[in-house]
Design a protein around this motif. Structure first.
Motif, PDB file in Angstrom:
ATOM      1  N   PRO A  43     -15.670  -5.232   1.747  1.00  0.00           N
ATOM      2  CA  PRO A  43     -14.704  -4.113   1.723  1.00  0.00           C
ATOM      3  C   PRO A  43     -14.585  -3.514   0.333  1.00  0.00           C
ATOM      4  CG  PRO A  43     -13.564  -6.226   1.839  1.00  0.00           C
ATOM      5  CD  PRO A  43     -15.019  -6.524   2.043  1.00  0.00           C
ATOM      6  N   PHE A  44     -14.228  -2.233   0.299  1.00  0.00           N
ATOM      7  CA  PHE A  44     -13.974  -1.530  -0.961  1.00  0.00           C
ATOM      8  C   PHE A  44     -12.639  -0.806  -0.800  1.00  0.00           C
ATOM      9  CE2 PHE A  44     -14.155   1.225  -4.481  1.00  0.00           C
ATOM     10  CZ  PHE A  44     -15.161   0.810  -5.341  1.00  0.00           C
ATOM     11  N   ASP A  45     -11.643  -1.210  -1.617  1.00  0.00           N
ATOM     12  CA  ASP A  45     -10.310  -0.641  -1.509  1.00  0.00           C
ATOM     13  C   ASP A  45     -10.263   0.788  -2.046  1.00  0.00           C
ATOM     14  OD1 ASP A  45      -9.497  -3.136  -0.623  1.00  0.00           O
ATOM     15  OD2 ASP A  45      -8.949  -3.817  -2.637  1.00  0.00           O
ATOM     16  N   ALA A  46      -9.318   1.539  -1.534  1.00  0.00           N
ATOM     17  CA  ALA A  46      -9.018   2.875  -2.058  1.00  0.00           C
ATOM     18  C   ALA A  46      -7.533   2.933  -2.365  1.00  0.00           C
ATOM     19  CB  ALA A  46      -9.396   3.952  -1.046  1.00  0.00           C
ATOM     20  N   GLY A  47      -7.181   3.435  -3.533  1.00  0.00           N
ATOM     21  CA  GLY A  47      -5.781   3.594  -3.911  1.00  0.00           C
ATOM     22  C   GLY A  47      -5.284   4.974  -3.532  1.00  0.00           C
ATOM     23  N   ARG A  48      -4.019   5.069  -3.160  1.00  0.00           N
ATOM     24  CA  ARG A  48      -3.426   6.354  -2.786  1.00  0.00           C
ATOM     25  C   ARG A  48      -2.291   6.686  -3.750  1.00  0.00           C
ATOM     26  NH1 ARG A  48      -4.072   9.104   1.710  1.00  0.00           N
ATOM     27  NH2 ARG A  48      -4.980   7.295   2.748  1.00  0.00           N
ATOM     28  N   VAL A  49      -2.298   7.913  -4.256  1.00  0.00           N
ATOM     29  CA  VAL A  49      -1.291   8.383  -5.200  1.00  0.00           C
ATOM     30  C   VAL A  49      -0.496   9.506  -4.548  1.00  0.00           C
ATOM     31  CG1 VAL A  49      -0.879   9.416  -7.455  1.00  0.00           C
ATOM     32  CG2 VAL A  49      -2.767   7.820  -7.153  1.00  0.00           C
ATOM     33  N   GLN A  50       0.815   9.365  -4.538  1.00  0.00           N
ATOM     34  CA  GLN A  50       1.705  10.416  -4.059  1.00  0.00           C
ATOM     35  C   GLN A  50       2.565  10.879  -5.225  1.00  0.00           C
ATOM     36  OE1 GLN A  50       3.513   8.171  -0.802  1.00  0.00           O
ATOM     37  NE2 GLN A  50       2.451   9.495   0.672  1.00  0.00           N
ATOM     38  N   ALA A  51       2.600  12.191  -5.450  1.00  0.00           N
ATOM     39  CA  ALA A  51       3.334  12.755  -6.576  1.00  0.00           C
ATOM     40  C   ALA A  51       3.908  14.102  -6.157  1.00  0.00           C
ATOM     41  CB  ALA A  51       2.399  12.919  -7.778  1.00  0.00           C
ATOM     42  N   PRO A  52       4.820  14.658  -6.962  1.00  0.00           N
ATOM     43  CA  PRO A  52       5.408  15.956  -6.604  1.00  0.00           C
ATOM     44  C   PRO A  52       4.362  17.043  -6.365  1.00  0.00           C
ATOM     45  CG  PRO A  52       6.661  14.947  -8.382  1.00  0.00           C
ATOM     46  CD  PRO A  52       5.448  14.094  -8.173  1.00  0.00           C
ATOM     47  N   TRP A  53       3.204  16.930  -7.020  1.00  0.00           N
ATOM     48  CA  TRP A  53       2.180  17.972  -6.866  1.00  0.00           C
ATOM     49  C   TRP A  53       1.224  17.700  -5.699  1.00  0.00           C
ATOM     50  CZ3 TRP A  53       2.672  14.771 -11.114  1.00  0.00           C
ATOM     51  CH2 TRP A  53       1.749  13.727 -11.206  1.00  0.00           C
ATOM     52  N   GLY A  54       1.409  16.583  -4.996  1.00  0.00           N
ATOM     53  CA  GLY A  54       0.560  16.332  -3.835  1.00  0.00           C
ATOM     54  C   GLY A  54       0.124  14.891  -3.739  1.00  0.00           C
ATOM     55  N   GLU A  55      -0.929  14.663  -2.984  1.00  0.00           N
ATOM     56  CA  GLU A  55      -1.434  13.320  -2.731  1.00  0.00           C
ATOM     57  C   GLU A  55      -2.925  13.263  -3.064  1.00  0.00           C
ATOM     58  OE1 GLU A  55      -2.172  11.080   1.361  1.00  0.00           O
ATOM     59  OE2 GLU A  55      -0.029  11.072   0.844  1.00  0.00           O
TER      60      GLU A  55
END
Length: 257
Positions: A117-129
């Protein structure tokens, strides 16, 4: 047995001392047991059409970290099997996976490779995802990018110089963090980097123990009030021991792919 179908994505502009054209890569992959269909992607915009629809088999990405990210964004969540063939300058992702040396030898070695497996990180911020595969940071990095000038030719030496010239005058800011359900108070930080692999940028090895398939993220925080000497920073970066400095705190946080 006949070769298994596959797809080859190749960035001919990736800068490296190792060179390989699509014909050579396809031949090496055939030696590994794959009949890789070459899908030209002259620009990042070509990746969408090239990777749309059902995939016949594994996708081999020949290029640097930027090529990997651009292609992986189209593959995330689709259960695709990806093979990395490093042709870039830093090759942070490939190095974390232990893929070093001649790219044609790496392609042939996929004959005995086992998927992980290869993980992916998710970023949520006021300007989007957004999604990241390598790292995500805040604090010092905007100033570092200005000093480094990413439009110029890539250079690990220039990257280290940018760190050493920018860090002393940087004004640290408080960056509250919430890790695994708990608030994690911290002093004003010069740098906060969330790592999915061992290195970022031009081979800056900030998290030597990070691995993209362990379901964890490594949080690197540099105390902005109790900084180490520039000589200590330089020595640690060259030795890949940045995480051992007194001003550097590393936390391991649980996450999901």
């Amino acid at each position: 047995m006949p070769p298994a179908p596959a797809v080859l994505i190749h960035n001919p502009g990736a800068g490296t001392s190792h060179r390989a054209d699509p014909a050579q890569l396809r031949a090496a992959l055939r030696d590994a047991g794959f009949d890789a269909e070459y899908r030209p992607t002259r620009t990042p915009h070509d990746l969408g059409p090239a990777l749309s629809g059902p995939l016949p088999g594994p996708v081999f990405i020949a290029g640097g970290d930027g090529t990997f990210r651009a292609a992986a964004l189209h593959l995330t969540g689709r259960g695709a099997t990806v093979g990395v063939i490093p042709l870039g300058t830093s090759n942070n992702i490939a190095r974390t996976l232990g893929l070093t040396g001649d790219p044609l030898d790496i392609a042939r070695a996929y004959r005995t490779a086992t998927p992980h497996p290869f993980d992916a990180g998710r970023v949520q911020a006021p300007w989007g995802e957004d999604v990241f595969f390598e790292a995500f940071g805040c604090g010092l990095f905007a100033d570092l990018l200005h000093a480094y000038d990413p439009t110029a030719p890539k250079s690990p030496l220039r990257a280290a110089q940018a760190v050493l010239t920018t860090l002393p005058g940087f004004q640290a800011q408080p960056v509250p963090t919430h890790v695994d359900g708990q608030d994690s108070p911290a002093p004003p930080l010069a740098l906060l980097e969330i790592m999915n692999i061992q290195s970022t940028g031009n081979s800056l090895r900030l998290a030597p123990d990070a691995h993209p398939g362990d379901g964890l993220l490594n949080l690197i925080r540099v105390n902005g009030q109790e900084r180490d000497s520039l000589a200590a920073y330089a020595t640690a970066m060259l030795r890949g021991q940045f995480d051992t400095l007194p001003s550097v705190q590393e936390d391991i946080a649980a996450t999901r792919s």
